[in-house]
Design a protein around this motif. Structure first.
Motif, PDB file in Angstrom:
ATOM      1  N   VAL A  51       0.812  -1.368   0.060  1.00  0.00           N
ATOM      2  CA  VAL A  51       0.056  -0.130   0.015  1.00  0.00           C
ATOM      3  C   VAL A  51       0.894   1.208  -0.083  1.00  0.00           C
ATOM      4  O   VAL A  51       0.695   2.025  -0.602  1.00  0.00           O
ATOM      5  CB  VAL A  51      -0.986   0.083   1.301  1.00  0.00           C
ATOM      6  CG1 VAL A  51      -1.955   1.467   1.157  1.00  0.00           C
ATOM      7  CG2 VAL A  51      -1.995  -1.104   0.997  1.00  0.00           C
ATOM      8  N   LEU A  52       1.906   1.198   0.970  1.00  0.00           N
ATOM      9  CA  LEU A  52       2.723   2.614   0.894  1.00  0.00           C
ATOM     10  C   LEU A  52       3.427   2.660  -0.331  1.00  0.00           C
ATOM     11  O   LEU A  52       3.709   3.751  -1.002  1.00  0.00           O
ATOM     12  CB  LEU A  52       3.854   2.159   2.234  1.00  0.00           C
ATOM     13  CG  LEU A  52       3.103   2.259   3.488  1.00  0.00           C
ATOM     14  CD1 LEU A  52       4.209   1.907   4.408  1.00  0.00           C
ATOM     15  CD2 LEU A  52       2.346   3.582   3.828  1.00  0.00           C
ATOM     16  N   PHE A  53       3.935   1.454  -0.968  1.00  0.00           N
ATOM     17  CA  PHE A  53       4.717   1.670  -2.320  1.00  0.00           C
ATOM     18  C   PHE A  53       3.647   2.231  -3.347  1.00  0.00           C
ATOM     19  O   PHE A  53       4.208   2.885  -4.262  1.00  0.00           O
ATOM     20  CB  PHE A  53       5.281   0.315  -2.683  1.00  0.00           C
ATOM     21  CG  PHE A  53       5.712   0.193  -4.267  1.00  0.00           C
ATOM     22  CD1 PHE A  53       7.031   0.782  -4.296  1.00  0.00           C
ATOM     23  CD2 PHE A  53       4.982  -0.445  -5.064  1.00  0.00           C
ATOM     24  CE1 PHE A  53       7.450   0.525  -5.699  1.00  0.00           C
ATOM     25  CE2 PHE A  53       5.544  -0.604  -6.504  1.00  0.00           C
ATOM     26  CZ  PHE A  53       6.555  -0.019  -6.745  1.00  0.00           C
ATOM     27  N   PRO A  58       6.352   6.999  -8.397  1.00  0.00           N
ATOM     28  CA  PRO A  58       5.650   7.715  -9.340  1.00  0.00           C
ATOM     29  C   PRO A  58       4.160   7.104  -9.600  1.00  0.00           C
ATOM     30  O   PRO A  58       3.711   7.643 -10.182  1.00  0.00           O
ATOM     31  CB  PRO A  58       6.528   7.241 -10.685  1.00  0.00           C
ATOM     32  CG  PRO A  58       6.913   5.914  -9.962  1.00  0.00           C
ATOM     33  CD  PRO A  58       7.417   5.929  -8.528  1.00  0.00           C
ATOM     34  N   PHE A  59       3.832   6.133  -8.819  1.00  0.00           N
ATOM     35  CA  PHE A  59       2.582   5.613  -9.009  1.00  0.00           C
ATOM     36  C   PHE A  59       1.482   6.334  -8.493  1.00  0.00           C
ATOM     37  O   PHE A  59       0.251   6.517  -9.068  1.00  0.00           O
ATOM     38  CB  PHE A  59       2.352   4.094  -8.460  1.00  0.00           C
ATOM     39  CG  PHE A  59       3.372   3.402  -9.103  1.00  0.00           C
ATOM     40  CD1 PHE A  59       3.260   3.048 -10.626  1.00  0.00           C
ATOM     41  CD2 PHE A  59       4.604   2.865  -8.328  1.00  0.00           C
ATOM     42  CE1 PHE A  59       4.578   2.189 -10.861  1.00  0.00           C
ATOM     43  CE2 PHE A  59       5.484   1.959  -8.702  1.00  0.00           C
ATOM     44  CZ  PHE A  59       5.461   1.736 -10.081  1.00  0.00           C
ATOM     45  N   ILE A  60       1.302   7.021  -7.112  1.00  0.00           N
ATOM     46  CA  ILE A  60       0.468   7.862  -6.690  1.00  0.00           C
ATOM     47  C   ILE A  60      -1.149   7.309  -6.706  1.00  0.00           C
ATOM     48  O   ILE A  60      -2.002   8.097  -7.187  1.00  0.00           O
ATOM     49  CB  ILE A  60       0.550   9.514  -7.313  1.00  0.00           C
ATOM     50  CG1 ILE A  60       1.780   9.717  -7.268  1.00  0.00           C
ATOM     51  CG2 ILE A  60      -0.162  10.291  -6.291  1.00  0.00           C
ATOM     52  CD1 ILE A  60       2.185  10.933  -8.109  1.00  0.00           C
ATOM     53  N   ASP A 142      -3.580  15.629 -11.693  1.00  0.00           N
ATOM     54  CA  ASP A 142      -4.707  15.006 -12.223  1.00  0.00           C
ATOM     55  C   ASP A 142      -5.221  14.140 -11.128  1.00  0.00           C
ATOM     56  O   ASP A 142      -6.601  13.743 -10.850  1.00  0.00           O
ATOM     57  CB  ASP A 142      -4.516  14.241 -13.449  1.00  0.00           C
ATOM     58  CG  ASP A 142      -4.272  15.319 -14.544  1.00  0.00           C
ATOM     59  OD1 ASP A 142      -4.610  16.590 -14.334  1.00  0.00           O
ATOM     60  OD2 ASP A 142      -3.696  14.862 -15.635  1.00  0.00           O
ATOM     61  N   GLN A 143      -4.350  13.271 -10.630  1.00  0.00           N
ATOM     62  CA  GLN A 143      -4.694  12.520  -9.328  1.00  0.00           C
ATOM     63  C   GLN A 143      -5.384  12.866  -8.398  1.00  0.00           C
ATOM     64  O   GLN A 143      -6.090  12.194  -7.435  1.00  0.00           O
ATOM     65  CB  GLN A 143      -3.303  11.533  -8.993  1.00  0.00           C
ATOM     66  CG  GLN A 143      -2.636  10.772  -9.846  1.00  0.00           C
ATOM     67  CD  GLN A 143      -3.311   9.340 -10.168  1.00  0.00           C
ATOM     68  OE1 GLN A 143      -4.347   9.272 -10.716  1.00  0.00           O
ATOM     69  NE2 GLN A 143      -2.824   8.295  -9.273  1.00  0.00           N
ATOM     70  N   ASN A 154      -2.001   4.329 -12.533  1.00  0.00           N
ATOM     71  CA  ASN A 154      -1.023   4.122 -13.119  1.00  0.00           C
ATOM     72  C   ASN A 154      -0.066   2.908 -13.163  1.00  0.00           C
ATOM     73  O   ASN A 154      -0.088   2.359 -11.973  1.00  0.00           O
ATOM     74  CB  ASN A 154       0.217   5.344 -12.515  1.00  0.00           C
ATOM     75  CG  ASN A 154      -0.393   6.894 -13.041  1.00  0.00           C
ATOM     76  OD1 ASN A 154      -0.797   7.041 -13.941  1.00  0.00           O
ATOM     77  ND2 ASN A 154       0.233   7.767 -12.130  1.00  0.00           N
ATOM     78  N   CYS A 155       0.001   2.481 -14.158  1.00  0.00           N
ATOM     79  CA  CYS A 155       0.831   1.141 -14.186  1.00  0.00           C
ATOM     80  C   CYS A 155       0.049  -0.040 -13.720  1.00  0.00           C
ATOM     81  O   CYS A 155       0.554  -0.939 -13.293  1.00  0.00           O
ATOM     82  CB  CYS A 155       2.207   1.199 -13.795  1.00  0.00           C
ATOM     83  SG  CYS A 155       3.295   0.163 -14.488  1.00  0.00           S
ATOM     84  N   ALA A 156      -1.361  -0.296 -13.824  1.00  0.00           N
ATOM     85  CA  ALA A 156      -1.956  -0.973 -12.924  1.00  0.00           C
ATOM     86  C   ALA A 156      -1.847  -2.457 -13.722  1.00  0.00           C
ATOM     87  O   ALA A 156      -1.767  -3.575 -12.932  1.00  0.00           O
ATOM     88  CB  ALA A 156      -3.504  -0.623 -13.011  1.00  0.00           C
TER      89      ALA A 156
END
Length: 199
Positions: A51-53, A58-60, A142-143, A154-156
């Protein structure tokens, strides 16, 4: 019914374990215990930090999506424990199933650094390595304003793919390692029983 026998019976050509050298059996038991300890350390380290990662640059990811990803990861892992037991008892046997699960697990952990690659010289929006793998990143402004669904993060797709591979390997591994370790203890018991009766 003998609890030490497989519930589904032995396959043709598979024999009962024979008593071996007690020292070799103890080394095997120690190796199995060390393997279990290191596997659990890797699994729970990933689970605890996921979760923290996913929430950081860069994922946010939104926190609810990161938490949902963790739940899916744990769910797949625990459901596939049942499948791993069936594979070990009916198709491959314990040892081959352990090797198969370990290879899957290892492949997932080999691909994990792909998403953890961090180029500190550029921002996430300009990171060409991650964009080449994951596609266009939404920026942090945007997030903040929208509520993306899980697949819009992002990158899901890549993250879910890697986590699915790891959870498949972990689930199968978890279901087979305990009976495999018990077989090692049983081998030691058979050896000591034979040794004591020979006196």
């Amino acid at each position: 019914m003998d609890e030490r026998r497989s519930l589904l019976g032995h396959r043709r050509g598979e024999s009962e374990p024979k008593p071996g050298n007690a020292r070799k059996v103890k080394v095997a038991q120690g190796a199995i215990l060390l393997t279990v300890a290191l596997e659990r350390l890797a699994f729970y380290s990933l689970t605890g930090n996921l979760v923290l990662f996913l929430n950081r640059d860069p994922f946010i990811w939104k926190s609810y999506n990161a938490l949902y990803c963790t739940f899916v990861f744990l769910g797949i892992s625990y459901v596939l424990s049942f499948v791993g037991g069936i594979i070990a008892d009916t198709l491959l046997g314990k040892f081959k199933t352990l090797l198969f699960a370990f290879v899957i697990y290892l492949v997932g952990y080999i691909f994990l650094p792909v998403v953890t690659y961090e180029d500190n010289t550029v921002s996430a929006e300009n990171n060409t390595f991650l964009q080449a793998i994951c596609g266009k990143f939404r920026n942090s402004e945007d997030q903040q304003n929208d509520k993306p669904s899980l697949i819009e993060e992002n990158c899901a797709a890549l993250i879910f793919g890697i986590l699915t591979i790891i959870s498949v390997g972990s689930g199968i591994f978890r279901s087979v390692i305990a009976p495999f370790g018990a077989d090692q203890v049983r081998s030691l018991h058979l050896f000591t029983s034979c040794s004591m009766s020979d006196m």
